[in-house]
Scaffold this active site. Sequence first.
Site, PDB file in Angstrom:
ATOM      1  N   ARG A 177       2.885  -6.403   9.597  1.00  0.00           N
ATOM      2  CA  ARG A 177       2.118  -5.341  10.259  1.00  0.00           C
ATOM      3  C   ARG A 177       2.561  -5.194  11.717  1.00  0.00           C
ATOM      4  NH1 ARG A 177      -3.796  -7.087   7.811  1.00  0.00           N
ATOM      5  NH2 ARG A 177      -3.711  -5.866   5.880  1.00  0.00           N
ATOM      6  N   TYR A 189     -12.850  -3.051  -2.259  1.00  0.00           N
ATOM      7  CA  TYR A 189     -13.227  -2.943  -0.851  1.00  0.00           C
ATOM      8  C   TYR A 189     -14.747  -2.895  -0.670  1.00  0.00           C
ATOM      9  CZ  TYR A 189      -8.370  -2.210   0.665  1.00  0.00           C
ATOM     10  OH  TYR A 189      -7.038  -2.366   0.959  1.00  0.00           O
ATOM     11  N   HIS A 246      -1.786  -5.546   1.579  1.00  0.00           N
ATOM     12  CA  HIS A 246      -3.031  -6.288   1.351  1.00  0.00           C
ATOM     13  C   HIS A 246      -2.689  -7.698   0.914  1.00  0.00           C
ATOM     14  CE1 HIS A 246      -6.907  -7.572  -0.220  1.00  0.00           C
ATOM     15  NE2 HIS A 246      -6.231  -8.037  -1.254  1.00  0.00           N
ATOM     16  N   GLU A 258      -9.181 -11.091  -7.454  1.00  0.00           N
ATOM     17  CA  GLU A 258      -8.321  -9.907  -7.311  1.00  0.00           C
ATOM     18  C   GLU A 258      -7.203  -9.904  -8.356  1.00  0.00           C
ATOM     19  OE1 GLU A 258      -7.317  -9.968  -3.108  1.00  0.00           O
ATOM     20  OE2 GLU A 258      -9.348  -9.338  -2.570  1.00  0.00           O
ATOM     21  N   LYS A 314       0.830  -1.205   0.000  1.00  0.00           N
ATOM     22  CA  LYS A 314       0.000   0.000   0.000  1.00  0.00           C
ATOM     23  C   LYS A 314       0.868   1.260   0.000  1.00  0.00           C
ATOM     24  CE  LYS A 314      -3.811  -2.393   2.358  1.00  0.00           C
ATOM     25  NZ  LYS A 314      -4.723  -2.353   3.548  1.00  0.00           N
ATOM     26  N   ASN A 352      -1.793   0.145   6.975  1.00  0.00           N
ATOM     27  CA  ASN A 352      -1.204  -1.093   7.501  1.00  0.00           C
ATOM     28  C   ASN A 352      -0.354  -1.823   6.459  1.00  0.00           C
ATOM     29  OD1 ASN A 352      -3.243  -1.973   5.913  1.00  0.00           O
ATOM     30  ND2 ASN A 352      -4.302  -3.157   7.465  1.00  0.00           N
TER      31      ASN A 352
HETATM   32  N1  UDP Z   1      -9.446  -1.025   7.701  1.00  0.00           N
HETATM   33  C1  UDP Z   1      -9.525   0.093   8.527  1.00  0.00           C
HETATM   34  N2  UDP Z   1     -10.193  -0.011   9.729  1.00  0.00           N
HETATM   35  C2  UDP Z   1     -10.775  -1.184  10.140  1.00  0.00           C
HETATM   36  C3  UDP Z   1     -10.675  -2.319   9.301  1.00  0.00           C
HETATM   37  C4  UDP Z   1     -10.020  -2.210   8.093  1.00  0.00           C
HETATM   38  O1  UDP Z   1      -9.027   1.159   8.170  1.00  0.00           O
HETATM   39  O2  UDP Z   1     -11.357  -1.217  11.234  1.00  0.00           O
HETATM   40  C5  UDP Z   1      -8.727  -0.917   6.426  1.00  0.00           C
HETATM   41  C6  UDP Z   1      -7.311  -1.520   6.502  1.00  0.00           C
HETATM   42  O3  UDP Z   1      -6.457  -0.796   5.639  1.00  0.00           O
HETATM   43  C7  UDP Z   1      -7.552  -2.924   5.977  1.00  0.00           C
HETATM   44  C8  UDP Z   1      -8.571  -2.646   4.873  1.00  0.00           C
HETATM   45  O4  UDP Z   1      -9.419  -1.637   5.420  1.00  0.00           O
HETATM   46  O5  UDP Z   1      -6.366  -3.543   5.516  1.00  0.00           O
HETATM   47  C9  UDP Z   1      -9.377  -3.841   4.422  1.00  0.00           C
HETATM   48  O6  UDP Z   1     -10.042  -4.391   5.531  1.00  0.00           O
HETATM   49  P1  UDP Z   1     -10.121  -5.965   5.741  1.00  0.00           P
HETATM   50  O7  UDP Z   1     -11.099  -6.215   6.833  1.00  0.00           O
HETATM   51  O8  UDP Z   1     -10.359  -6.644   4.428  1.00  0.00           O
HETATM   52  O9  UDP Z   1      -8.660  -6.317   6.313  1.00  0.00           O
HETATM   53  P2  UDP Z   1      -7.396  -7.056   5.662  1.00  0.00           P
HETATM   54  O10 UDP Z   1      -7.933  -8.172   4.800  1.00  0.00           O
HETATM   55  O11 UDP Z   1      -6.619  -6.034   4.873  1.00  0.00           O
HETATM   56  O12 UDP Z   1      -6.596  -7.562   6.829  1.00  0.00           O
HETATM   57 MG    MG Z   2      -9.374  -8.121   3.345  1.00  0.00          MG
END
Ligand code: UDP
Ligand code: MG
Length: 138
Positions: free
Chosen positions: A107, A54, A120, A131, A14, A117
């Site tokens: 992370r 997303y 992805h 994807e 990211k 974070n």
């Molecule tokens: N995210 C956030 N706040 C939250 C949860 C997710 O800002 O409470 C953001 C974060 O960048 C995360 C992305 O949204 O990586 C996608 O969320 P997901 O639940 O798919 O998490 P991931 O698969 O990336 O761990």
């Molecule tokens: Mg995710």
Amino acid sequence: MTTEKTERTYIMLKPDALKRGLIGEIIARIEKKGYKIKKIKTLELDEAILKEHYAHIAARPFFPSLLQYMTSGPVVAMIVEGPDAVLGMRILMGATKFEEALPGTIRGDYAFCTTENLIHGSDSPENAEIEIARFFGE
Ligand code: UDP
Ligand code: MG
């Protein structure tokens, strides 16, 4: 054990990973684990592709700041392949919530915020193929 399946997963470094100069460090961890980087490119994302990518969190209150962050600079998109690569990359990445991401994970070692974070990774083999098609057109 030889029960692992060779899988492909979609990994995206990211904008904060590029801004902080951490892409070499993160890619090194992926390679040291034994995964192969089959394709890699930088790209800039627009809101349309991010709303698709997303869609599962589009209604969440943090979504506008997530869009702002993800359009703040280029990302590095990769197809990563290896034994059980989908789950394996999720373990290497660490938990979504930064305070739950353990030391030793990407992370856990480098992120201090849940939105920004660094990385992805697809959450299932089915989503990995969706994807990869979305970002690599294959
Ligand atoms: N995210 C956030 N706040 C939250 C949860 C997710 O800002 O409470 C953001 C974060 O960048 C995360 C992305 O949204 O990586 C996608 O969320 P997901 O639940 O798919 O998490 P991931 O698969 O990336 O761990
Ligand atoms: Mg995710």
